[in-house]
Design a protein around this motif. Structure first.
Motif, PDB file in Angstrom:
ATOM      1  N   GLY A 176       9.200   6.189 -13.296  1.00  0.00           N
ATOM      2  CA  GLY A 176       9.341   6.902 -12.030  1.00  0.00           C
ATOM      3  C   GLY A 176      10.745   7.435 -11.836  1.00  0.00           C
ATOM      4  N   LYS A 177      11.746   6.638 -12.212  1.00  0.00           N
ATOM      5  CA  LYS A 177      13.137   7.084 -12.098  1.00  0.00           C
ATOM      6  C   LYS A 177      13.408   8.276 -13.008  1.00  0.00           C
ATOM      7  N   ARG A 178      12.833   8.234 -14.204  1.00  0.00           N
ATOM      8  CA  ARG A 178      13.031   9.347 -15.134  1.00  0.00           C
ATOM      9  C   ARG A 178      12.321  10.611 -14.647  1.00  0.00           C
ATOM     10  N   PHE A 179      11.223  10.417 -13.950  1.00  0.00           N
ATOM     11  CA  PHE A 179      10.408  11.553 -13.528  1.00  0.00           C
ATOM     12  C   PHE A 179      11.026  12.327 -12.357  1.00  0.00           C
ATOM     13  N   ILE A 180      11.912  11.701 -11.588  1.00  0.00           N
ATOM     14  CA  ILE A 180      12.442  12.334 -10.378  1.00  0.00           C
ATOM     15  C   ILE A 180      13.069  13.693 -10.666  1.00  0.00           C
ATOM     16  N   SER A 181      13.938  13.770 -11.658  1.00  0.00           N
ATOM     17  CA  SER A 181      14.618  15.042 -11.939  1.00  0.00           C
ATOM     18  C   SER A 181      13.623  16.122 -12.350  1.00  0.00           C
ATOM     19  N   TYR A 182      12.609  15.739 -13.117  1.00  0.00           N
ATOM     20  CA  TYR A 182      11.590  16.710 -13.536  1.00  0.00           C
ATOM     21  C   TYR A 182      10.722  17.131 -12.346  1.00  0.00           C
ATOM     22  N   ALA A 183      10.447  16.181 -11.449  1.00  0.00           N
ATOM     23  CA  ALA A 183       9.648  16.488 -10.259  1.00  0.00           C
ATOM     24  C   ALA A 183      10.377  17.495  -9.384  1.00  0.00           C
ATOM     25  N   ARG A 184      11.688  17.331  -9.248  1.00  0.00           N
ATOM     26  CA  ARG A 184      12.465  18.278  -8.448  1.00  0.00           C
ATOM     27  C   ARG A 184      12.464  19.659  -9.081  1.00  0.00           C
ATOM     28  N   GLN A 185      12.539  19.703 -10.403  1.00  0.00           N
ATOM     29  CA  GLN A 185      12.472  20.983 -11.090  1.00  0.00           C
ATOM     30  C   GLN A 185      11.122  21.657 -10.852  1.00  0.00           C
ATOM     31  N   LEU A 186      10.044  20.866 -10.917  1.00  0.00           N
ATOM     32  CA  LEU A 186       8.709  21.411 -10.666  1.00  0.00           C
ATOM     33  C   LEU A 186       8.595  21.943  -9.239  1.00  0.00           C
TER      34      LEU A 186
END
Length: 291
Positions: free
Chosen positions: A61-71
């Motif tokens: 989940g922590k790793r996904f945050i930056s990618y989620a913001r990009q999306l």
């Protein structure tokens, strides 16, 4: 992968509470839970870990945050580009609300998809006047704007009267107006962002002869509604009776001058087109009966 679920993940990752996140997103807690599970299934990872009643981000989940913001950013850019082309990409509106009004944001997004609202809320423990003064937000919807200087326009924006929420079948269900004294024998469900703290609604009654009998507190509006539906008690809420529509619940006006009033605050010399568009949109939705 549903982009809306990604946006919901970002809210939940910040708040780390399903009830509060559901309130911010204006969806049910169960829907939010299902959406997060669907997102986890799409990604093939667990995004949140549960420890008792608390949740935290998993390593994935922590790793996904930056990618989620990009999306999220790409989705916003795409929507704006498809709506008006490059000339429509005019920027964001940084909004801080001490009295949340999600409908205002949703209505603005529908009518102005070329702009993006970056909203934060009073329950996050921030100082709205300071945020405006430090130019960290463009617009504030504030309950206490007195510390703002002459650089800012301060307009009465919304007044929400204190009302009584009762469940279906309650003796008050068909009443149109109640006296405070009629609530003396009622069990009250109260709201508090921090469990077991004194609700601001309850504090307001210290200037009256009414002492509410609080039997339980909750940390979200959804929880308040659920407990009223389950007959735990009735609730004191700041709502507009004419706009309220919740199955199994009735809102009744209370004969009192108690209300929550908020103000639309922004810089007088504002020049950003996105911010000005939001200000003009909000002005058309002023609902004020403040004392």
């Amino acid at each position: 992968m549903e982009v809306e679920y990604v946006k919901e993940f970002l809210v939940l990752s910040s708040v780390l509470n399903y009830e509060r996140s559901a309130d911010i997103l204006y969806i049910s807690q169960s829907s939010l839970f299902k959406h997060i599970k669907a997102l986890e299934a799409d990604l093939g990872v667990t995004l949140f870990e549960k420890n008792g009643k608390k949740i935290s981000l998993s390593p994935a989940g922590k790793r996904f945050i930056s990618y989620a913001r990009q999306l999220e950013n790409i989705d916003g850019q795409l929507r704006r580009a498809l709506t008006k082309g490059n000339e429509g990409m005019l920027g964001n509106v940084r909004l801080y609300m001490e009295l949340a009004n999600i409908k205002l944001i949703m209505d603005f997004n529908r009518s102005h998809p070329e702009y993006k609202i970056d909203a934060s809320y009073g329950q996050e423990g921030k100082d709205g006047c300071k945020l405006l003064a430090m130019d960290e937000v463009d617009v504030g919807i504030l309950e206490s704007p007195e510390r703002l200087n002459d650089e800012f326009e301060i307009l009465p924006f919304e007044s929400r009267p204190l009302c009584v929420m009762v469940y279906e079948g309650h003796p008050f269900e068909n009443r149109k107006l109640l006296e405070l004294s009629e609530l003396n024998d009622e069990e009250i469900v109260s709201f508090a962002w921090i469990p077991d703290t004194e609700d601001e609604r309850v504090k307001l009654f210290k200037t009256t002869d009414f002492v509410p009998h609080v039997v339980m507190t909750a940390t979200s509006d959804e929880s308040i509604r659920r407990m009223v539906r389950e007959h735990v008690g009735i609730a004191l809420v700041f709502e507009n009776v004419l706009e309220f529509n919740e199955q199994g619940l009735t809102l009744i006006n209370l004969k009192t001058d108690i209300s929550r009033n908020c103000y639309l605050c922004y810089r007088r010399n504002e020049s950003n087109e996105a911010v000005l568009s939001f200000i003009e949109f909000a002005k058309k939705r002023i609902r004020w009966d403040g004392k």
